[in-house]
Design an enzyme around this catalytic site. Structure first.
Site, PDB file in Angstrom:
ATOM      1  N   GLU A 215      -5.764  -7.341  10.555  1.00  0.00           N
ATOM      2  CA  GLU A 215      -4.350  -6.943  10.568  1.00  0.00           C
ATOM      3  C   GLU A 215      -3.998  -6.250  11.895  1.00  0.00           C
ATOM      4  O   GLU A 215      -2.991  -6.559  12.532  1.00  0.00           O
ATOM      5  CB  GLU A 215      -4.061  -6.010   9.389  1.00  0.00           C
ATOM      6  CG  GLU A 215      -2.654  -5.428   9.443  1.00  0.00           C
ATOM      7  CD  GLU A 215      -2.201  -4.762   8.137  1.00  0.00           C
ATOM      8  OE1 GLU A 215      -2.927  -4.834   7.141  1.00  0.00           O
ATOM      9  OE2 GLU A 215      -1.105  -4.171   8.150  1.00  0.00           O
TER      10      GLU A 215
ATOM     11  N   LEU B 229      15.569  -1.365  33.972  1.00  0.00           N
ATOM     12  CA  LEU B 229      15.813  -2.292  35.093  1.00  0.00           C
ATOM     13  C   LEU B 229      17.008  -3.220  34.815  1.00  0.00           C
ATOM     14  O   LEU B 229      17.552  -3.813  35.734  1.00  0.00           O
ATOM     15  CB  LEU B 229      14.551  -3.115  35.394  1.00  0.00           C
ATOM     16  CG  LEU B 229      13.417  -2.328  36.060  1.00  0.00           C
ATOM     17  CD1 LEU B 229      12.147  -3.169  36.162  1.00  0.00           C
ATOM     18  CD2 LEU B 229      13.822  -1.825  37.445  1.00  0.00           C
TER      19      LEU B 229
ATOM     20  N   ALA C 225       2.999   8.618   0.059  1.00  0.00           N
ATOM     21  CA  ALA C 225       1.704   8.393   0.721  1.00  0.00           C
ATOM     22  C   ALA C 225       1.739   7.148   1.597  1.00  0.00           C
ATOM     23  O   ALA C 225       1.913   6.034   1.092  1.00  0.00           O
ATOM     24  CB  ALA C 225       0.592   8.247  -0.327  1.00  0.00           C
TER      25      ALA C 225
ATOM     26  N   MET D 198       0.849  -1.194   0.000  1.00  0.00           N
ATOM     27  CA  MET D 198       0.000   0.000   0.000  1.00  0.00           C
ATOM     28  C   MET D 198       0.888   1.248   0.000  1.00  0.00           C
ATOM     29  O   MET D 198       0.719   2.145  -0.814  1.00  0.00           O
ATOM     30  CB  MET D 198      -0.885   0.027   1.260  1.00  0.00           C
ATOM     31  CG  MET D 198      -1.856  -1.111   1.359  1.00  0.00           C
ATOM     32  SD  MET D 198      -2.824  -1.066   2.896  1.00  0.00           S
ATOM     33  CE  MET D 198      -1.818  -2.058   3.976  1.00  0.00           C
ATOM     34  N   THR D 199       1.844   1.287   0.939  1.00  0.00           N
ATOM     35  CA  THR D 199       2.623   2.497   1.183  1.00  0.00           C
ATOM     36  C   THR D 199       3.522   2.880   0.012  1.00  0.00           C
ATOM     37  O   THR D 199       4.132   2.013  -0.619  1.00  0.00           O
ATOM     38  CB  THR D 199       3.485   2.294   2.448  1.00  0.00           C
ATOM     39  OG1 THR D 199       2.624   1.865   3.501  1.00  0.00           O
ATOM     40  CG2 THR D 199       4.196   3.564   2.859  1.00  0.00           C
TER      41      THR D 199
ATOM     42  N   GLY E 114      19.764  -2.011  33.684  1.00  0.00           N
ATOM     43  CA  GLY E 114      20.968  -1.188  33.796  1.00  0.00           C
ATOM     44  C   GLY E 114      21.752  -1.223  32.489  1.00  0.00           C
ATOM     45  O   GLY E 114      21.172  -1.389  31.402  1.00  0.00           O
TER      46      GLY E 114
ATOM     47  N   GLY F  57      -1.246   1.101  10.155  1.00  0.00           N
ATOM     48  CA  GLY F  57      -1.994   2.306  10.510  1.00  0.00           C
ATOM     49  C   GLY F  57      -1.374   2.858  11.776  1.00  0.00           C
ATOM     50  O   GLY F  57      -1.335   2.161  12.802  1.00  0.00           O
TER      51      GLY F  57
ATOM     52  N   PRO G 200       6.419   6.191  -1.367  1.00  0.00           N
ATOM     53  CA  PRO G 200       7.264   7.252  -0.799  1.00  0.00           C
ATOM     54  C   PRO G 200       6.445   8.504  -0.462  1.00  0.00           C
ATOM     55  O   PRO G 200       6.700   9.169   0.542  1.00  0.00           O
ATOM     56  CB  PRO G 200       8.283   7.530  -1.907  1.00  0.00           C
ATOM     57  CG  PRO G 200       8.360   6.239  -2.674  1.00  0.00           C
ATOM     58  CD  PRO G 200       6.976   5.637  -2.618  1.00  0.00           C
TER      59      PRO G 200
ATOM     60  N   ARG H   5      20.436 -10.302  39.664  1.00  0.00           N
ATOM     61  CA  ARG H   5      21.396  -9.194  39.697  1.00  0.00           C
ATOM     62  C   ARG H   5      21.427  -8.533  41.093  1.00  0.00           C
ATOM     63  O   ARG H   5      20.356  -8.264  41.653  1.00  0.00           O
ATOM     64  CB  ARG H   5      20.987  -8.152  38.633  1.00  0.00           C
ATOM     65  CG  ARG H   5      21.818  -6.901  38.616  1.00  0.00           C
ATOM     66  CD  ARG H   5      23.173  -7.128  38.015  1.00  0.00           C
ATOM     67  NE  ARG H   5      23.975  -5.905  37.998  1.00  0.00           N
ATOM     68  CZ  ARG H   5      25.277  -5.890  37.748  1.00  0.00           C
ATOM     69  NH1 ARG H   5      25.928  -7.021  37.482  1.00  0.00           N
ATOM     70  NH2 ARG H   5      25.931  -4.755  37.739  1.00  0.00           N
TER      71      ARG H   5
HETATM   72  C1  LIG Z   1       9.128  -1.941   9.215  1.00  0.00           C
HETATM   73  C2  LIG Z   1       7.947  -1.467   8.426  1.00  0.00           C
HETATM   74  C3  LIG Z   1       7.181  -2.399   7.728  1.00  0.00           C
HETATM   75  C4  LIG Z   1       6.097  -1.962   6.951  1.00  0.00           C
HETATM   76  N1  LIG Z   1       5.402  -2.878   6.209  1.00  0.00           N
HETATM   77  C5  LIG Z   1       4.483  -2.421   5.316  1.00  0.00           C
HETATM   78  C6  LIG Z   1       3.872  -3.312   4.386  1.00  0.00           C
HETATM   79  O1  LIG Z   1       4.121  -4.522   4.391  1.00  0.00           O
HETATM   80  N2  LIG Z   1       3.021  -2.791   3.477  1.00  0.00           N
HETATM   81  C7  LIG Z   1       2.710  -1.470   3.428  1.00  0.00           C
HETATM   82  O2  LIG Z   1       1.923  -1.076   2.578  1.00  0.00           O
HETATM   83  N3  LIG Z   1       3.265  -0.606   4.297  1.00  0.00           N
HETATM   84  C8  LIG Z   1       4.148  -1.037   5.222  1.00  0.00           C
HETATM   85  N4  LIG Z   1       4.742  -0.167   6.104  1.00  0.00           N
HETATM   86  C9  LIG Z   1       4.393   1.247   6.029  1.00  0.00           C
HETATM   87  C10 LIG Z   1       3.571   1.757   7.204  1.00  0.00           C
HETATM   88  O3  LIG Z   1       2.281   1.224   7.172  1.00  0.00           O
HETATM   89  C11 LIG Z   1       3.613   3.282   7.127  1.00  0.00           C
HETATM   90  O4  LIG Z   1       4.930   3.681   7.485  1.00  0.00           O
HETATM   91  C12 LIG Z   1       2.580   3.939   8.019  1.00  0.00           C
HETATM   92  O5  LIG Z   1       1.297   3.712   7.521  1.00  0.00           O
HETATM   93  C13 LIG Z   1       2.814   5.449   8.162  1.00  0.00           C
HETATM   94  O6  LIG Z   1       2.958   6.044   6.918  1.00  0.00           O
HETATM   95  P1  LIG Z   1       4.213   7.016   6.617  1.00  0.00           P
HETATM   96  O7  LIG Z   1       5.437   6.289   7.016  1.00  0.00           O
HETATM   97  O8  LIG Z   1       4.103   7.520   5.242  1.00  0.00           O
HETATM   98  O9  LIG Z   1       4.028   8.198   7.645  1.00  0.00           O
HETATM   99  P2  LIG Z   1       3.157   9.525   7.411  1.00  0.00           P
HETATM  100  O10 LIG Z   1       1.826   9.163   6.890  1.00  0.00           O
HETATM  101  O11 LIG Z   1       3.975  10.499   6.658  1.00  0.00           O
HETATM  102  O12 LIG Z   1       2.996  10.032   8.923  1.00  0.00           O
HETATM  103  C14 LIG Z   1       4.014  10.733   9.621  1.00  0.00           C
HETATM  104  C15 LIG Z   1       3.453  11.092  11.000  1.00  0.00           C
HETATM  105  O13 LIG Z   1       2.293  11.911  10.851  1.00  0.00           O
HETATM  106  C16 LIG Z   1       1.198  11.307  11.517  1.00  0.00           C
HETATM  107  N5  LIG Z   1      -0.035  11.547  10.779  1.00  0.00           N
HETATM  108  C17 LIG Z   1      -0.303  11.292   9.477  1.00  0.00           C
HETATM  109  N6  LIG Z   1      -1.567  11.602   9.178  1.00  0.00           N
HETATM  110  C18 LIG Z   1      -2.125  12.060  10.327  1.00  0.00           C
HETATM  111  C19 LIG Z   1      -3.422  12.528  10.693  1.00  0.00           C
HETATM  112  N7  LIG Z   1      -4.425  12.573   9.819  1.00  0.00           N
HETATM  113  N8  LIG Z   1      -3.628  12.924  11.979  1.00  0.00           N
HETATM  114  C20 LIG Z   1      -2.634  12.872  12.887  1.00  0.00           C
HETATM  115  N9  LIG Z   1      -1.398  12.443  12.613  1.00  0.00           N
HETATM  116  C21 LIG Z   1      -1.146  12.031  11.352  1.00  0.00           C
HETATM  117  C22 LIG Z   1       1.519   9.831  11.563  1.00  0.00           C
HETATM  118  O14 LIG Z   1       0.794   9.175  12.587  1.00  0.00           O
HETATM  119  C23 LIG Z   1       3.012   9.857  11.799  1.00  0.00           C
HETATM  120  O15 LIG Z   1       3.253  10.022  13.157  1.00  0.00           O
HETATM  121  C24 LIG Z   1       5.774  -0.585   6.928  1.00  0.00           C
HETATM  122  C25 LIG Z   1       6.540   0.331   7.666  1.00  0.00           C
HETATM  123  C26 LIG Z   1       7.605  -0.093   8.396  1.00  0.00           C
HETATM  124  C27 LIG Z   1       8.419   0.935   9.142  1.00  0.00           C
END
Ligand SMILES: Cc1cc2nc3c(=O)[nH]c(=O)nc-3n(C[C@H](O)[C@H](O)[C@H](O)COP(=O)(O)OP(=O)(O)OC[C@H]3O[C@@H](n4cnc5c(N)ncnc54)[C@H](O)[C@@H]3O)c2cc1C
Length: 380
Positions: A243, A338, A129, A124-125, A340, A365, A127, A269
């Site tokens: 999920e 805890l 979005a 889904m994710t 240390g 999410g 760069p 400890r």
């Molecule tokens: C190790 C790892 C594994 C992952 N695996 C997958 C995967 O298998 N498939 C996949 O599709 N994605 C995956 N992801 C992506 C993950 O789901 C996203 O990183 C996550 O949804 C947040 O999106 P972003 O990183 O673009 O952060 P952003 O959307 O840019 O958010 C940045 C900050 O702003 C906050 N924010 C954003 N919108 C709002 C809002 N409306 N109100 C308040 N706060 C907000 C967020 O909570 C966050 O704190 C993975 C990520 C990691 C780190």
């Protein structure tokens, strides 16, 4: 034992635990260092019937209930959060194919998913979005019997190993609101125009292969569309309950593990001629954590019951996801303290647990998004 578990579940847990003690625990440190779990482990999981046990027998599954999935995810988490990709395959991605695939698609893909020959991922994710899923830009434009896919996905769990990727794409990039243009395509390993980017270097989950996926005029057969065009966002919303429940299950197990290892540590400890466990601060911290974990577990078990009964508990699961992942992060911080200085050392497992748990409040999410869902569903 939880109300949804019976004697058969107990036997399944015993068999799985024995398998993991032999095939995962001795090698886990090596997998963490190598940054990937070998495919041979997936083969073994499949051969022993531990992948997708819930799938129908006609595809090679056991037709098992969700209680087995709970056990699978719990036991994997006890070994280490780096095994998250197995649970993701078994109980997060394959359910999309089972729920929205045609019979032909299911016959084609599911047997190998059960055998561990096909590893799956969900993309889904991008760069640009993450939380704002409706705003993805990967496009899939129809050209005869193919979709031409262009775009990039990032942070994809199982990104390197995956053979089948359930990919969120825009089949109608102009649709307003944007989520109405989203569809789900199953993109196969050898698709022309599909490349994997680099395996990403992360602060934790080192054995999990998280990667970028790049599509440049990738040709994906129309026969790989899951369900209907334009319904992708709704399908994702339907499946996210499970999920997030699984992430909450992982969080509570991680918290239990961290508490147990800290309990053992403080009892042996010594400082000032006494064990660390004899200080009131240590006792109160452990008492507080044990209380919070037990309360969290009770809430979680109630939700698992309701999920098994097929209830819509999106609001409550969102509550569990944010609260239990925050709890596990708090437990990690207290438990490391805890320990240390030893807690900061790599040879103590609390150091890895502390790193690994951080992401639980971000993925599936973010916790902020969970609170936004809760607030909306409460009527705000
Ligand atoms: C190790 C790892 C594994 C992952 N695996 C997958 C995967 O298998 N498939 C996949 O599709 N994605 C995956 N992801 C992506 C993950 O789901 C996203 O990183 C996550 O949804 C947040 O999106 P972003 O990183 O673009 O952060 P952003 O959307 O840019 O958010 C940045 C900050 O702003 C906050 N924010 C954003 N919108 C709002 C809002 N409306 N109100 C308040 N706060 C907000 C967020 O909570 C966050 O704190 C993975 C990520 C990691 C780190």
């Amino acid at each position: 034992m939880a109300r949804y578990l019976e004697q058969e579940h107990y036997m399944y847990r015993q068999a799985l635990r024995k398998f993991l003690e032999a095939e995962a625990i001795p090698f886990y440190g090596q997998w963490e260092a190598e940054g990937i779990i070998p495919r041979s482990f997936w083969d073994q999981l499949g051969t022993n019937g531990f992948l997708c046990p819930w799938l129908d027998e006609k595809y090679g599954g056991l037709g098992a209930d969700f209680g087995y999935s709970v056990i699978l995810n719990e036991e994997l988490e006890r070994v280490g959060t780096g095994l998250i990709g197995v649970g993701l395959h078994s109980d997060i991605v394959v359910p999309y194919i089972a729920a929205y695939g045609t019979e032909e698609q299911k016959q084609r893909w599911l047997p190998d998913c059960i055998r561990g020959k096909s590893i799956t991922a969900i993309a889904m994710t991008e760069p640009g979005a993450g939380s704002d899923l409706a705003n993805i830009s990967t496009s899939a434009i129809r050209d005869g019997e193919y979709y031409i896919v262009n775009g990039e996905k990032t942070f994809i769990t199982n990104g390197i190993h995956s053979d089948l990727i359930v990919c969120a794409v825009k089949t109608d990039p102009k649709a307003q609101p944007g989520h109405k243009g989203i569809s789900l395509l199953v993109i196969e390993r050898d698709t022309s125009g599909f490349l994997r980017g680099k395996k990403l270097k992360k602060m934790g989950l080192h054995s999990q292969d998280t990667a970028e996926l790049i599509f440049t005029d990738a040709r994906v057969p129309v026969a790989n569309l899951l369900g209907e065009e334009g319904m992708g966002f709704y399908y994702l919303m339907q499946q996210l309950q499970q999920e997030r429940l699984i992430v909450a299950i992982g969080a509570i197990i991680a918290a239990e593990e961290m508490l147990q290892m800290t309990f053992d540590y403080v009892k042996q400890r010594k400082a000032f001629g006494k064990t660390i466990s004899s200080f009131q601060n240590t006792q109160f911290k452990i008492a507080e954590m044990a209380t919070e974990i037990k309360m969290g577990r009770a809430f979680l078990d109630a939700l698992i019951m309701e999920h098994i009964e097929g209830k819509d508990i999106v609001t409550e699961v969102s509550m569990a996801k944010w609260r239990l992942t925050e709890l596990a992060k708090q437990v990690a911080t207290e438990c490391l303290q805890l320990h240390g200085g030893y807690g900061y050392m790599e040879e103590y497992p609390i150091a890895r647990r502390f790193r690994d748990i951080q992401v639980s409040s971000i993925y599936a999410g973010s916790n902020e998004i969970m609170k936004a869902i809760i607030a909306k569903n409460l009527g705000l």
